[in-house]
Design a protein around this motif. Structure first.
Motif, PDB file in Angstrom:
ATOM      1  N   ALA A  28      -1.726 -15.193   3.089  1.00  0.00           N
ATOM      2  CA  ALA A  28      -2.613 -14.197   2.497  1.00  0.00           C
ATOM      3  C   ALA A  28      -2.839 -14.492   1.017  1.00  0.00           C
ATOM      4  O   ALA A  28      -3.954 -14.353   0.508  1.00  0.00           O
ATOM      5  CB  ALA A  28      -2.023 -12.804   2.684  1.00  0.00           C
ATOM      6  N   ALA A  78      -5.520 -12.954  -1.612  1.00  0.00           N
ATOM      7  CA  ALA A  78      -5.121 -11.552  -1.673  1.00  0.00           C
ATOM      8  C   ALA A  78      -4.249 -11.293  -2.905  1.00  0.00           C
ATOM      9  O   ALA A  78      -3.364 -12.083  -3.219  1.00  0.00           O
ATOM     10  CB  ALA A  78      -4.355 -11.175  -0.409  1.00  0.00           C
ATOM     11  N   THR A  79      -4.523 -10.193  -3.582  1.00  0.00           N
ATOM     12  CA  THR A  79      -3.638  -9.768  -4.665  1.00  0.00           C
ATOM     13  C   THR A  79      -2.397  -9.156  -4.031  1.00  0.00           C
ATOM     14  O   THR A  79      -2.361  -8.921  -2.825  1.00  0.00           O
ATOM     15  CB  THR A  79      -4.316  -8.694  -5.529  1.00  0.00           C
ATOM     16  N   GLN A  91      -3.231  -6.051  -2.171  1.00  0.00           N
ATOM     17  CA  GLN A  91      -3.935  -6.325  -0.911  1.00  0.00           C
ATOM     18  C   GLN A  91      -2.983  -6.872   0.139  1.00  0.00           C
ATOM     19  O   GLN A  91      -3.103  -6.537   1.315  1.00  0.00           O
ATOM     20  CB  GLN A  91      -5.067  -7.326  -1.150  1.00  0.00           C
ATOM     21  N   ARG A 121      -2.743  -4.837   3.547  1.00  0.00           N
ATOM     22  CA  ARG A 121      -3.403  -5.425   4.708  1.00  0.00           C
ATOM     23  C   ARG A 121      -2.483  -6.288   5.553  1.00  0.00           C
ATOM     24  O   ARG A 121      -2.829  -6.607   6.690  1.00  0.00           O
ATOM     25  CB  ARG A 121      -4.616  -6.213   4.242  1.00  0.00           C
ATOM     26  N   ILE A 122      -1.343  -6.679   5.033  1.00  0.00           N
ATOM     27  CA  ILE A 122      -0.406  -7.480   5.834  1.00  0.00           C
ATOM     28  C   ILE A 122       0.874  -6.694   6.091  1.00  0.00           C
ATOM     29  O   ILE A 122       1.212  -6.368   7.219  1.00  0.00           O
ATOM     30  CB  ILE A 122      -0.064  -8.812   5.131  1.00  0.00           C
ATOM     31  N   PRO A 125       0.482  -2.819   7.815  1.00  0.00           N
ATOM     32  CA  PRO A 125       0.154  -2.790   9.251  1.00  0.00           C
ATOM     33  C   PRO A 125       1.254  -3.384  10.125  1.00  0.00           C
ATOM     34  O   PRO A 125       1.510  -2.876  11.218  1.00  0.00           O
ATOM     35  CB  PRO A 125      -1.115  -3.641   9.359  1.00  0.00           C
ATOM     36  N   LEU A 126       1.915  -4.434   9.634  1.00  0.00           N
ATOM     37  CA  LEU A 126       2.957  -5.039  10.450  1.00  0.00           C
ATOM     38  C   LEU A 126       4.205  -4.179  10.493  1.00  0.00           C
ATOM     39  O   LEU A 126       5.038  -4.317  11.375  1.00  0.00           O
ATOM     40  CB  LEU A 126       3.299  -6.440   9.922  1.00  0.00           C
ATOM     41  N   TYR A 171      -2.361 -13.823  11.202  1.00  0.00           N
ATOM     42  CA  TYR A 171      -2.016 -12.409  11.049  1.00  0.00           C
ATOM     43  C   TYR A 171      -2.014 -11.778  12.433  1.00  0.00           C
ATOM     44  O   TYR A 171      -3.055 -11.690  13.076  1.00  0.00           O
ATOM     45  CB  TYR A 171      -3.011 -11.712  10.134  1.00  0.00           C
ATOM     46  N   HIS A 230      -1.811  -8.850  13.610  1.00  0.00           N
ATOM     47  CA  HIS A 230      -2.490  -7.578  13.867  1.00  0.00           C
ATOM     48  C   HIS A 230      -3.993  -7.703  13.708  1.00  0.00           C
ATOM     49  O   HIS A 230      -4.692  -6.703  13.683  1.00  0.00           O
ATOM     50  CB  HIS A 230      -1.939  -6.512  12.939  1.00  0.00           C
ATOM     51  N   LEU A 236     -11.535  -9.887   1.934  1.00  0.00           N
ATOM     52  CA  LEU A 236     -10.793  -9.554   0.712  1.00  0.00           C
ATOM     53  C   LEU A 236     -11.727  -9.532  -0.485  1.00  0.00           C
ATOM     54  O   LEU A 236     -11.572  -8.728  -1.405  1.00  0.00           O
ATOM     55  CB  LEU A 236      -9.704 -10.596   0.448  1.00  0.00           C
TER      56      LEU A 236
END
Lengths: 307, 352
Positions: A201, A206-207, A210, A214-215, A218-219, B87, B89, B102
């Motif tokens: 990511a 991704a910052t 983020q 987003r990772i 959700p996981l 990923y 999901h 993003l």
């Protein structure tokens, strides 16, 4: 089976698969029936009677519940329970997740901190409640003392004497006790997320926020669902902490359904009514369990495919 | 697209130095393969290129920009991980679109970029699947798709084929090579498999113990290995290495066998303590060198023969079908132009 019939019931019991299964299950079944099913059944039965201590009651139908529905103290305790559960759970979740994220980083003395985090959970509730009792003391409170030394307040805070102060004080104590469970469980969850996902990511641009949104989050949701269900159930049925700190006071401001039930049933002697309050908790707990049942179902992305 | 320049790069974990000053130039659009046995520092080097490991000293340039202190997200690099790092999901489409979403790219633009990438890789029908529902090869393709959609300056591959079975590995090899020819994006590819390196690379960087042993085109490395390590690493079956000395214009093995010498490199002094390098495939039947046969392995197209020359274990690969029995002696000839001479002490090449 044919042989079993020939040999009589004793042979069947000790030699067939089903008979042995029955024998092996017996201890667990006896345990469950004696200590879970029977008390639960008895409690439900008592809720429909007017039993008092020292006097067997008779069946009175829903009279206890009708009576409770007009009882303002009962409704206050319902409100308190929800307020207590909601605020404490949200705080435990937020602080627990935060702690878990910090502990998941490569800190020096990581294992030491992880062990320290567990302390509040290891200490018996009554002991920590007693400690909080002193922390919240109306005269000798260390919080009041420090704030007064700093000149921020003039007089000690009456932590447990004012209704709202008391509510927040017991919530603080509960949060302190509940955080380790949430933090350590979520930490375990975080460690199941492969490092390479975060790296991928990061390369995808991704910052760190983020990546979290987003990772990681959700996981982590399946584990959050389990942990928070347990946390909500524990908080909703909390008894010890309140009973040691306030006994439901001042003026019932911190009475939870569990403490009110005990109060009415044992010191108050109204077993039937106390049982009715306890039974009234069941729908709420069932709702929480159902919520978790659906929340815990494997998500679509967790299904299919082996390895 | 951009060139990648690595100068005197060093990396230490604590007090242990794992990269001892590595310098590599990779030109714009080149397919460079870092190859070496496990623990040689090739993956660490790749992760430093990606910005996932801190640079201890030295310099990494992408294009003309020094990226030492640049975080991964600003390097404009796409990486395919060994475990694919999909990923779990997100669907295939979401995985591939992640970098675009993003940036807040509009849906139309995302679809416009994901579709062609999915079609190149044959993923068009799988876009709604989750990674769990894919096979290893499909996951591998999604990971590549995620990189293609980015249209980055540099592609990094970290042993991308090592989790696939042998057959799939060969076909993915071709696919990656194809893809590179199509996109001609600068690519750095890490592997421990020298066949992957030989078949895919424009330029191979052989690494060993945190040092670069040799950089060159695949056939250059095969034809003129700079030292014993490269000689033994490149080529399969591996080059036969026979210890001995040079005496009277011939190589004399420790077991007494006499072999013709390759032309010496200018200024190289030959004498005692030599290693003679002989590729299995540069032997042919019908010479004057005695070869004691131990095991014969027919593969159909060629025959592998394990045995010994002058008491040293040697492998030979012959085009002919050989019916020799174990224990028999056959006679082989050597293509002198394809032999090599190394110094046993320094390991350096002595022949031209």
């Amino acid at each position: 089976m044919a042989r079993a019939r020939r040999g009589g019931p004793l042979v069947w019991l000790t030699e067939s698969r089903n008979g042995l299964g029955l024998i092996f299950m017996l201890p667990a079944a006896v345990f469950l029936i004696c200590f879970l099913t029977y008390p639960l059944g008895l409690g439900v039965w008592l809720a429909f009677t007017d039993t008092k201590i020292g006097r067997a009651g008779i069946f009175i139908g829903l009279e206890n519940f009708t009576w409770l529905s007009e009882d303002r103290v009962f409704w206050l305790s319902v409100f308190n329970t929800f307020f207590y559960t909601l605020i404490a759970s949200v705080l435990k979740f937020a602080l627990g997740l935060w702690l878990a994220l910090i502990l998941n980083e490569n800190l020096p003395f990581k294992n030491f901190f992880r062990a320290v985090i567990l302390l509040p959970w290891v200490v018996p509730t009554v002991l920590s409640a007693l400690a909080f009792w002193w922390i919240f003391d109306s005269q000798f409170s260390i919080i009041s003392w420090v704030l007064m030394k700093w000149g921020m307040i003039d007089a000690p805070i009456n932590f447990l004497g004012e209704p709202w102060n008391a509510r927040f004080s017991v919530i603080a104590a509960n949060v302190w006790r509940g955080i380790p469970f949430v933090a350590i469980s979520l930490l375990a969850g975080l460690q199941t997320i492969p490092q390479s996902l975060n790296e991928a990511a990061a390369l995808d641009g991704a910052t760190s926020w983020q990546r979290f949104r987003r990772i990681t989050l959700p996981l982590l949701t399946p584990i959050i669902a389990v942990v928070m269900t347990f946390s909500v159930l524990f908080t909703f049925t909390d008894f010890q902490l309140i009973y040691v700190l306030t006994r439901g006071g001042p003026v019932n401001a911190t009475h939870l359904m569990a403490t009110l039930s005990f109060q009415r049933a044992i010191p108050g002697g109204q077993l039937g009514e106390g049982a009715a309050i306890a039974v009234a908790m069941i729908p709420f707990l069932l709702a929480a369990i159902l919520f978790s049942f659906f929340g815990l179902q494997r998500r679509r992305w967790q299904q299919g495919g082996g390895d | 697209m951009a060139s990648v320049t690595i100068s005197d790069l060093r990396k230490s974990f604590g007090t242990v130095e794992v990269l001892h000053g590595v310098s590599i130039d990779i030109e714009d659009g080149e397919f460079a393969v870092l190859v070496g046995p496990s623990g040689c520092g090739k993956s660490t080097l790749l992760r430093m290129l990606a910005g996932l490991e801190h640079v201890t000293s030295g310099e990494i340039r992408i294009g003309s920009e020094v990226v030492n202190e640049l975080p991964p997200k600003d390097r404009d690099i796409a990486m395919v991980f060994q475990n694919y790092a999909l990923y779990p999901h997100m669907t295939v489409a979401e995985n591939m679109a992640f970098s675009l979403s993003l940036k807040g790219a509009p849906k139309a633009e995302i679809a416009e970029k994901v579709r062609p990438a999915a079609e190149i890789l044959g993923l068009a029908k799988l876009l709604d699947r989750y990674p769990r529902q894919l096979s290893g090869g499909q996951r591998q393709r999604v990971a590549m798709g995620r990189a293609i959609v980015r249209d980055p300056q540099v592609f990094l591959f970290d042993e991308p084929l090592s989790n696939l079975d042998a057959k799939l590995r060969v076909s993915m090899r071709t696919e990656i090579k194809n893809l590179h020819q199509r996109l001609s994006t600068t690519t750095v590819y890490v592997t421990h498999d020298q066949i992957e390196a030989m078949t895919m690379a424009d330029k191979i960087v052989v690494m060993h113990d945190g040092r670069v042993e040799q950089i060159g085109a695949p056939l250059e490395l095969y034809d003129r290995p700079a030292n014993l390590f490269v000689a033994g690493f490149i080529g399969s079956p591996a080059m036969n290495l026979l210890p001995g000395r040079v005496d009277g214009g011939r190589f004399v093995g420790d077991g007494g066998v006499s072999l013709p010498l390759p032309p010496p490199a200018p200024g190289a002094s030959a004498g005692a303590g030599m290693i003679y390098g002989l590729r299995p495939e540069s032997m042919s039947l019908g010479g004057d060198i005695p070869f004691r046969v131990e095991v014969v392995e027919p593969t159909g197209s060629e025959t592998h023969v394990m045995g010994s020359v002058g008491g040293v274990p040697v492998v030979g690969v012959f085009r002919e079908r050989i019916a020799a029995r174990p224990g028999e002696e056959i006679h082989v000839g050597i293509d002198v132009g394809a032999t090599h001479l190394f110094d046993a002490g320094s390991g350096m090449r002595l022949s031209a």
